[in-house]
Motif scaffolding. Structure first.
Motif, mmCIF file in Angstrom:
data_model
loop_
_atom_site.group_PDB
_atom_site.id
_atom_site.type_symbol
_atom_site.label_atom_id
_atom_site.label_comp_id
_atom_site.label_asym_id
_atom_site.label_seq_id
_atom_site.Cartn_x
_atom_site.Cartn_y
_atom_site.Cartn_z
ATOM 1 N N GLU A 194 0.846 -1.195 0.000
ATOM 2 C CA GLU A 194 0.000 0.000 0.000
ATOM 3 C C GLU A 194 0.879 1.242 0.000
ATOM 4 O O GLU A 194 1.630 1.467 0.952
ATOM 5 N N ASN A 195 0.807 2.003 -1.070
ATOM 6 C CA ASN A 195 1.567 3.259 -1.180
ATOM 7 C C ASN A 195 3.058 3.075 -0.898
ATOM 8 O O ASN A 195 3.671 3.857 -0.184
ATOM 9 N N GLY A 196 3.614 2.016 -1.463
ATOM 10 C CA GLY A 196 5.042 1.772 -1.308
ATOM 11 C C GLY A 196 5.437 1.061 -0.033
ATOM 12 O O GLY A 196 6.623 0.796 0.187
ATOM 13 N N VAL A 197 4.452 0.743 0.809
ATOM 14 C CA VAL A 197 4.732 0.040 2.069
ATOM 15 C C VAL A 197 4.295 -1.417 1.939
ATOM 16 O O VAL A 197 3.120 -1.690 1.669
ATOM 17 N N LEU A 198 5.234 -2.343 2.125
ATOM 18 C CA LEU A 198 4.891 -3.759 2.144
ATOM 19 C C LEU A 198 4.291 -4.061 3.522
ATOM 20 O O LEU A 198 4.998 -4.073 4.525
ATOM 21 N N THR A 199 2.977 -4.264 3.549
ATOM 22 C CA THR A 199 2.298 -4.431 4.834
ATOM 23 C C THR A 199 2.206 -5.888 5.269
ATOM 24 O O THR A 199 2.082 -6.166 6.464
ATOM 25 N N GLU A 200 2.265 -6.816 4.301
ATOM 26 C CA GLU A 200 2.170 -8.229 4.673
ATOM 27 C C GLU A 200 2.689 -9.121 3.549
ATOM 28 O O GLU A 200 2.381 -8.904 2.377
ATOM 29 N N TYR A 201 3.504 -10.102 3.942
ATOM 30 C CA TYR A 201 3.920 -11.152 3.009
ATOM 31 C C TYR A 201 2.999 -12.342 3.215
ATOM 32 O O TYR A 201 2.866 -12.860 4.322
ATOM 33 N N GLN A 202 2.354 -12.783 2.135
ATOM 34 C CA GLN A 202 1.355 -13.840 2.231
ATOM 35 C C GLN A 202 1.775 -15.115 1.511
ATOM 36 O O GLN A 202 0.983 -16.056 1.392
ATOM 37 N N GLY A 203 3.003 -15.154 1.018
ATOM 38 C CA GLY A 203 3.460 -16.306 0.249
ATOM 39 C C GLY A 203 4.011 -17.422 1.113
ATOM 40 O O GLY A 203 4.040 -17.335 2.344
ATOM 41 N N GLU A 204 4.490 -18.471 0.443
ATOM 42 C CA GLU A 204 5.054 -19.633 1.133
ATOM 43 C C GLU A 204 6.484 -19.926 0.706
ATOM 44 O O GLU A 204 7.085 -20.898 1.166
ATOM 45 N N ASP A 205 7.056 -19.089 -0.165
ATOM 46 C CA ASP A 205 8.439 -19.282 -0.587
ATOM 47 C C ASP A 205 9.376 -19.031 0.587
ATOM 48 O O ASP A 205 9.149 -18.124 1.399
ATOM 49 N N GLU B 186 10.518 -4.392 -6.700
ATOM 50 C CA GLU B 186 10.988 -3.013 -6.864
ATOM 51 C C GLU B 186 9.847 -2.048 -6.560
ATOM 52 O O GLU B 186 8.680 -2.357 -6.793
ATOM 53 N N GLY B 187 10.195 -0.889 -6.063
ATOM 54 C CA GLY B 187 9.191 0.125 -5.781
ATOM 55 C C GLY B 187 8.756 0.178 -4.330
ATOM 56 O O GLY B 187 8.153 1.160 -3.897
ATOM 57 N N VAL B 188 9.061 -0.880 -3.571
ATOM 58 C CA VAL B 188 8.732 -0.879 -2.138
ATOM 59 C C VAL B 188 9.700 0.054 -1.413
ATOM 60 O O VAL B 188 10.916 -0.027 -1.603
ATOM 61 N N ARG B 189 9.157 0.953 -0.581
ATOM 62 C CA ARG B 189 9.980 1.925 0.131
ATOM 63 C C ARG B 189 10.115 1.616 1.622
ATOM 64 O O ARG B 189 11.026 2.105 2.278
ATOM 65 N N GLU B 190 9.193 0.831 2.148
ATOM 66 C CA GLU B 190 9.253 0.458 3.562
ATOM 67 C C GLU B 190 8.790 -0.980 3.733
ATOM 68 O O GLU B 190 7.904 -1.441 3.011
ATOM 69 N N GLN C 264 16.894 -1.822 -3.793
ATOM 70 C CA GLN C 264 17.427 -0.496 -3.510
ATOM 71 C C GLN C 264 16.257 0.487 -3.466
ATOM 72 O O GLN C 264 15.308 0.362 -4.224
ATOM 73 N N GLY C 265 16.306 1.410 -2.539
ATOM 74 C CA GLY C 265 15.212 2.363 -2.380
ATOM 75 C C GLY C 265 14.442 2.185 -1.087
ATOM 76 O O GLY C 265 13.721 3.094 -0.660
ATOM 77 N N ILE C 266 14.609 1.031 -0.439
ATOM 78 C CA ILE C 266 13.999 0.821 0.886
ATOM 79 C C ILE C 266 14.591 1.826 1.868
ATOM 80 O O ILE C 266 15.807 1.968 1.979
ATOM 81 N N ARG C 267 13.722 2.538 2.586
ATOM 82 C CA ARG C 267 14.192 3.547 3.526
ATOM 83 C C ARG C 267 14.078 3.113 4.991
ATOM 84 O O ARG C 267 14.846 3.572 5.832
ATOM 85 N N ALA C 268 13.101 2.265 5.287
ATOM 86 C CA ALA C 268 12.846 1.931 6.695
ATOM 87 C C ALA C 268 12.398 0.485 6.850
ATOM 88 O O ALA C 268 11.656 -0.045 6.015
ATOM 89 N N GLU D 69 21.831 0.202 0.754
ATOM 90 C CA GLU D 69 22.425 1.434 1.254
ATOM 91 C C GLU D 69 21.393 2.525 1.496
ATOM 92 O O GLU D 69 21.661 3.500 2.203
ATOM 93 N N SER D 70 20.209 2.372 0.922
ATOM 94 C CA SER D 70 19.156 3.379 1.084
ATOM 95 C C SER D 70 18.485 3.335 2.454
ATOM 96 O O SER D 70 17.798 4.284 2.844
ATOM 97 N N VAL D 71 18.673 2.249 3.220
ATOM 98 C CA VAL D 71 17.994 2.106 4.513
ATOM 99 C C VAL D 71 18.542 3.129 5.513
ATOM 100 O O VAL D 71 19.750 3.238 5.719
#
Length: 213
Positions: free
Chosen positions: A7-18, A25-29, A47-51, A70-72
């Protein structure tokens, strides 16, 4: 992408089984609790993850490998608490490490990056690691707060002249060796004020570099 709730660049939940996960790409948090208790073994962040938010990888017992780009800039409270990490490279651009990020892990060494200026209370907590962790402090650190270090830390090597003031080493009952630049203050009450704390301080070997104490 169906394995990820974003949601808006924030990965709020991983629902997979891998067990080996590549974050898109594009996830910022990485959001709060996004991978909580997931059975992942490795995670690759773009690259681009800030938090990395609070509890993002909490209790991921199988997690052994994760890259931090390095973006964290921020790792929040209990981000990796209880995970299976044994090694991690913290990015040079990191500015803030909050409390209990690494408690309950199996890290054998923590190298604090140059970008960190203050070691906050509880930010270097390896409680639950029976093997012990060596901590390296960079020259740029300006302040060490009380109870900054906790858990089984047998050795701290500091390139900073920041003082180890009263209570800064409270919770470090396994600490035997402290290496600091010449002139660095290591308080007699660094471990605390009671008799046991005084015993720990008298046992501590302080080695000074770059001069004579």
């Amino acid at each position: 992408m169906e394995d990820f709730e974003i949601e808006n660049g924030v990965l709020t939940e991983y629902q997979g089984e891998d067990v080996d996960v590549i974050v898109p790409e594009g996830v910022r948090e990485i959001g709060e609790g996004a991978f909580w208790r997931c059975d992942v073994e490795s995670v690759r962040l773009p690259q681009g993850i800030r938090a990395i938010r609070s509890g993002a990888f909490m209790n991921c017992r199988s997690l052994r490998r994760i890259n931090l780009p390095e973006s964290v800039r921020t790792i929040e409270t209990e981000a990796f608490h209880g995970s299976g990490l044994r090694a991690i490279r913290l990015p040079e651009g990191l500015k803030r490490i909050e409390a209990d990020c690494f408690s309950g892990t199996e890290l054998t060494e923590i190298v604090i990056p140059e970008g960190v200026r203050v070691i906050k209370s509880g930010s270097v907590d390896v409680s639950g690691n029976d093997g012990g962790s060596i901590v390296h402090i960079p020259a740029g650190v300006e302040r060490i707060e009380s109870s900054a270090f906790r858990g089984d830390i047998p050795r701290i090597v500091s390139a900073s002249g920041a003082a180890f003031g009263c209570l800064s080493l409270r919770g470090c009952s396994h600490l035997l060796s402290l290496t600091v630049p010449a002139g660095t203050e290591v308080s007699e009450c660094a471990f605390g004020f009671d008799e046991e704390s005084k015993r720990l301080r008298s046992r501590l070997t302080v080695q000074y570099t770059g001069g004579t104490e």
